[in-house]
Design an enzyme around this catalytic site. Structure first.
Site, PDB file in Angstrom:
ATOM      1  CB  SER A 162      -0.893   0.017   1.248  1.00 32.05           C
ATOM      2  OG  SER A 162      -1.554   1.264   1.395  1.00 32.05           O
ATOM      3  CE1 TYR A 177      -3.974  -1.867   4.964  1.00 35.34           C
ATOM      4  CE2 TYR A 177      -3.229   0.369   4.493  1.00 35.34           C
ATOM      5  CZ  TYR A 177      -3.701  -0.851   4.058  1.00 35.34           C
ATOM      6  OH  TYR A 177      -3.902  -1.060   2.703  1.00 35.34           O
TER       7      TYR A 177
END
Length: 270
Positions: A162, A177
């Site tokens: 990501s 995350y």
């Protein structure tokens, strides 16, 4: 020289994954990057193994039917329930895949979860869950499939990380995350370095703001503010992310390993 170029151009017009066995994780939802990748790979002749935690007979039938309807032809697909947090689950799923197809040529790991909260609000349970799925899960499924690749001295891994793992959070993910996805980037590079002498390639994709259920938690105002910061002035499509996966999974990227491919509309140019 002209013949050589012509032969190369002809090769690139063929189905890029014809008869290749490709394992794709996190593809149970029709709105997911995993599903979009499975559909595009089927177009290009791949035989598919779809792994997902929520997989059952109904979802498997729906996925198979939807893919075949979309691409207009029959394709070979098996769907297996797998919790990538569990190493033995991963081993079993890969063993079952090899027993069915005889081999595996490619892994595209799309499985992941996201949670957006400030660091001081993250409890131990949430931290462990994010790390277990996104980082430990990636490690587990890669390790299981690398046993197959090492034996055959060939294989390709594409992991999804990501933008959050590159720049440190922001957008929709919290610090846990971002840390998990940063770990996926480093893990993929480590695999690429260790296994390159065995003709095994590993690359990572860092997407941002793709049109999936991960955007469902944003209000229209929040989404508009995010889009305003994207040079292409829109979010990405799962089909566009799937195209990046196809490039890295196929021989088109035969001399690419250890690379990080940005699919983010220009929001992070570095």
């Amino acid at each position: 020289m002209e013949n050589t170029v012509s032969e190369e151009n002809t090769k690139y017009q063929l189905l890029q994954l014809e008869n290749k066995v490709c394992v794709i994780t996190g593809a149970a939802s029709l709105r997911s990057i995993g599903y979009g990748t499975a559909e595009l790979f089927a177009v290009h002749g791949a035989k598919l193994v779809i792994l997902d935690l929520v997989m059952n007979d109904q979802i498997a039938s729906q996925l198979t039917s939807h893919i075949e309807t979309q691409i207009g032809k029959k394709t070979e697909i098996i769907c297996i329930q797998c919790d990538i947090r569990n190493a033995s689950d991963c081993d079993h799923a890969i063993e079952k895949s090899v027993a069915y197809f005889g081999t595996i040529d490619c892994l595209v790991n799309c499985a992941g979860i996201v949670k957006s909260e400030g660091m001081l609000s993250i409890n131990e349970q949430d931290y462990d869950l994010i790390m277990d799925v996104n980082l430990k899960g990636t490690f587990n499924i890669c390790k299981s499939i690398l046993k197959v690749f090492a034996e055959k001295q060939a294989g390709v891994i594409v992991n999804l990380a990501s933008l959050a793992g590159q720049r440190g959070g922001g957008l929709v993910g919290g610090s846990h995350y971002a840390a998990s996805k940063g770990g996926v980037i480093s893990l993929t590079r480590s695999i690429a370095r260790e296994f390159a002498p065995m003709n095994i390639r590993a690359n990572v994709i860092c997407p941002a703001m793709i049109e999936t259920s991960m955007l469902d938690g944003l209000t229209d105002e929040q989404l508009d503010n995010v889009v305003a910061g994207i040079p292409l002035r829109r979010v990405g499509k799962t089909s566009e992310l799937a195209g990046a996966c196809l490039f890295l999974a196929s021989d088109l990227s035969g001399f690419v390993t250890g690379a990080t491919l940005d699919v983010n509309g220009g929001i992070h140019i570095h």
